[in-house]
Design an enzyme around this catalytic site. Structure first.
Site, PDB file in Angstrom:
ATOM      1  N   ASP A 313     -25.633  34.488 -10.899  1.00  0.00           N
ATOM      2  CA  ASP A 313     -25.844  33.737  -9.669  1.00  0.00           C
ATOM      3  C   ASP A 313     -24.466  33.433  -9.068  1.00  0.00           C
ATOM      4  OD1 ASP A 313     -27.036  32.350  -7.587  1.00  0.00           O
ATOM      5  OD2 ASP A 313     -28.390  31.238  -8.891  1.00  0.00           O
ATOM      6  N   TRP A 314     -24.494  32.812  -7.928  1.00  0.00           N
ATOM      7  CA  TRP A 314     -23.314  32.592  -7.082  1.00  0.00           C
ATOM      8  C   TRP A 314     -22.169  31.901  -7.828  1.00  0.00           C
ATOM      9  CZ3 TRP A 314     -22.934  34.138  -1.969  1.00  0.00           C
ATOM     10  CH2 TRP A 314     -21.935  33.560  -1.199  1.00  0.00           C
TER      11      TRP A 314
END
Length: 771
Positions: A313-314
């Site tokens: 994820d980010w």
């Protein structure tokens, strides 16, 4: 399935994980098919730098005109920045929308430039794979069809409709030349405080599993042709149960409960063929998932059989340093994540990940064989998506984009999601000649109908981009005429309360207008949000809205409460004063029209709650609670109320017609452990209008070596019946589905007495070792 025998996570020494010896080796097996052969042929030609580039994913911002992460408006690609990323660093993937939606034509133009550079100006011509969060329709493409958010889709209890919605989303995402969708969300919505509950399918593992499988089938189809996309299961695993209820904070999940509640939806979606998975940003039992070899390799690969691409994820590899404090620097973080099982890093702002990973390989800390494992998966995905042959789609192939047909299906989904929770004295449906006072902060807002991930990350510009759609107020005006939507001096709408100031706007105006109205439609709930901005300190509905509700109730005019919210906010303080309550969730762009249809009887509500609606802020207990949470003392001591006493139960929802359950029958009163439980029940529409009912089958293990739940959902069917019509509904439950995870963290199927509950009827049966 092979089960873990040690605690989830990996050992921690000081502030660093010990990972020596955990590297996986390339499988010693011949390629399976032609695609695998192509992958191997290409892989042998690749340099280390080209391989690591494939594992690197950056955001659109870093190849856009602007300073740092601030993008210039109107948006433009920066040729020099793009060349650095694609040609110099050979990045394999780009994502996101640079903070704004784009037309399908603009998406095609931008991605064509990226693919032209990747395929024509690099040594091997490997196309990039573009990814986007198209979570309720292609929500970053203007003019696309927006469906209810996942919590609303779950409330339909209609897997066929959910599959269809996902298929149409895939079509419109491909029309934008984007082949990879970061959806569905399979996080278990077990805690309504969590700001992302609305992104998933609710609190139940079985319902989440069935809906997740439907969505994967819709996205990917039978094959990844030009009308389908690669799905991405997220966020693996345990993300939706933070102890604090706040986003990206630690979860504490016993291993047995991880297998019992959180694994099933991911397992079924993997078995359904989902090709990619996104990793939980948080930590479980003190171990960040991005650094957990046990979760990312032993469980995900060895036990669940996942063969696709695992993407971070980010920014979450860097968060191993900055947030979790398990890595001393970024290089250590890269080592931890890649050895744990990460295939692609959503970096997303730079290429330092690639530089550091190359260093780690050259110094011998990570083997090139380990890199090859990830690159194989990434290249195979690109081949399966047809990107080598057609890196950009042809707009002429997508004539149904945003069509009336697609909009009609979105409206159907919105209509079936809306859940009638209360209807005293049949105040609903309303007469079309009624004088209606429409009030509340959500009455005239497309933003609140759609929620987050709508045109922008927080959905804060939805009113701008969906201005051609109808809000609740506008849909009611179109339905019954502006003259019937009352307010003094000809004004048709009273906000009552406002999110910007969190204050009452003009409560006296509401009181005055109520005198002229036959009914008050009170539109309350939440503004749009997601992730950390959606964290809250109190699950109770905001005080200004409670004051408005109490004022509306004080007028003596019947009040219909329309809840438009991403999670169940506490309404216990005024719920008893409402005459009717509709839960609309986040129904999307067609939500206003669907709500108006239901309010005035042009549609019959058929939604059912996909979560338990709590009565009090400290009563956040799911429906599959234990018996000890269900009972109260009756002997005159201090405990006199039930411990489990929700506002509304999981699976609850009313209709404008009535249904009768009868003739519950079990084909056998005894089944063996290899058998199936055959159940039938007669359902009759005893009302005077057509309607849909969700027939839900629950089982209860009456005595077990691990304390059993009061009940667990095992099957459901949505059935349409005309007035007076009856149907016999049948279910077949494999005995293995009655198992639970035992003390040794393995599935256990114990003999004994079980209860089946369907509607208001129950029957018991015996599970025996053999017959």
């Amino acid at each position: 399935m092979k089960l873990l025998k040690t605690a989830l996570g990996i050992a921690v020494g000081g502030a660093m994980f010990t990972l020596m010896g955990m590297q996986s080796k390339s499988p010693e097996m011949p390629p399976k098919d032609k695609t695998d052969q192509k992958v191997e042929k290409l892989l042998k030609k690749m340099t280390l730098e080209e391989k690591v580039g494939q594992m690197t994913q950056v955001t659109l911002e870093v190849i856009s005109v602007g300073e740092g992460t601030a993008v210039a408006s109107p948006h433009q690609l920066d040729e020099e920045k793009m060349r650095k990323m694609i040609v110099d660093y050979k990045v394999g993937s780009i994502l996101n929308c640079a903070g704004m939606p784009h037309s399908k034509e603009r998406w095609n133009e931008m991605i064509s430039k990226m693919q032209e550079m990747a395929t024509k100006q690099t040594r091997l011509g490997i196309p990039i794979i573009y990814g986007i969060d198209a979570i309720h329709g292609t929500n970053y493409t203007t003019g696309s069809t927006l469906f209810p958010q996942q919590v609303g889709l779950a409330a339909t209890w209609n897997t066929e409709l959910v599959e269809q919605a996902a298929e149409l989303c895939a079509y419109e995402t491909r029309a934008s030349s984007i082949p990879w969708n970061f959806s569905p969300v399979l996080d278990l919505g077990i805690d309504p405080r969590w700001p992302r509950q609305w992104e998933g399918f609710g609190e139940d593992p079985y319902l989440s599993s069935e809906m997740g499988v439907a969505m994967v089938k819709g996205f990917e189809g039978d094959q990844l042709d030009k009308y389908h996309v690669a799905s991405c299961l997220k966020h693996y695993i345990g993300y939706g149960a933070p102890q604090s209820g706040k986003d990206r904070t630690p979860a504490w999940i016993p291993e047995r409960m991880m297998y019992e509640l959180f694994v099933p939806a991911f397992k079924k979606a993997i078995d359904a063929g989902s090709r990619t998975i996104m990793i939980n940003s948080g930590e479980v039992n003190g171990v960040p998932v991005h650094a957990s070899h046990k979760l990312l390799t032993t469980l995900l690969r060895d036990e669940l059989g996942f063969e696709g691409v695992a993407v971070t994820d980010w920014y979450d590899i860097w968060n191993l340093v900055e947030r979790h404090h398990v890595a001393k620097d970024k290089k250590e973080a890269v080592k931890l994540a890649v050895l744990a099982g990460v295939d692609m890093s959503m970096v997303p702002y730079d290429v330092e990940f690639a530089d550091l990973l190359i260093e780690l390989v050259k110094e011998g800390t990570i083997t090139e064989e380990r890199i090859d494992l990830s690159v194989r998966r990434i290249l195979k995905l690109k081949y399966e998506l047809g990107l080598f042959e057609n890196p950009v789609t042809n707009l002429a192939d997508y004539k149904d984009f945003g069509s009336d047909k697609f909009i009609g299906i979105a409206k159907d989904a919105a209509t079936e999601s809306i859940t009638l929770l209360k209807n005293n004295k049949n105040v609903l449906p309303l007469n079309k000649t009624a004088k209606v006072l429409v009030t509340g902060p959500n009455a005239n807002s497309m933003r609140t109908l759609n929620g987050g991930w709508s045109y922008t990350w927080q959905g804060d510009r939805t009113d701008e981009f969906a201005k051609d759609k109808q809000t609740v107020l506008e849909a009611i005006q179109a339905k019954i005429g502006t003259e019937n939507v009352l307010f003094e001096q000809g004004v048709q709408y009273v906000a009552g309360a406002d999110y910007k100031t969190d204050e009452i706007v003009d409560i006296n105006a509401v009181l005055d207008a109520a005198d002229k109205a036959d009914v008050i439609l009170l539109c309350l709930g939440e503004n749009s949000y997601t992730e950390k901005p959606g964290d809250l300190n109190d699950l109770t509905l905001s005080s200004n809205q409670i004051r408005l509700a109490q004022a509306a109730a004080s007028t003596g005019t019947p009040v219909v409460l329309l809840l438009n919210e991403g999670r169940p906010r506490i309404i216990n303080g005024f719920e008893g004063e409402m005459d009717a309550i509709l839960q609309a969730f986040l129904p999307g762009n067609e939500g206003g029209v669907a709500i108006a249809d239901i309010l005035f009887g042009d549609a019959n509500p058929s939604g059912k709650l996909p979560y338990t609606y709590p009565r009090n802020v400290n009563d956040l207990v799911p429906y599959y609670h234990k018996f000890s949470e269900n009972l109260a003392h009756n002997d005159g001591n201090e405990y006199t109320d039930p411990f489990f006493n929700p506002q509304y139960e999981f699976g609850f929802g009313l209709s404008y017609t009535t249904f009768e359950y009868s003739d519950l029958k079990l084909a056998q009163k005894e089944i063996n452990k290899n058998g199936e439980l055959e159940v039938s029940i007669k359902l009759t529409n005893t009302g005077n209008r057509e309607g849909k009912e969700v027939v839900q089958l629950y089982t209860t293990d009456l005595v077990a070596s691990i304390t059993p739940s009061v009940k667990r959902l095992k099957a459901f069917q949505k059935v349409a019946l005309k007035a007076g019509e009856s149907k016999t509904v049948t279910f077949s439950i494999p005995a293995k589905d009655l198992s639970f995870i035992g003390l040794e963290n393995k599935p256990v199927l114990e003999e004994g007495t079980f209860k089946v509950t369907v509607g208001n009827l129950t029957e018991e049966f015996e599970l025996v070792n053999s017959l």
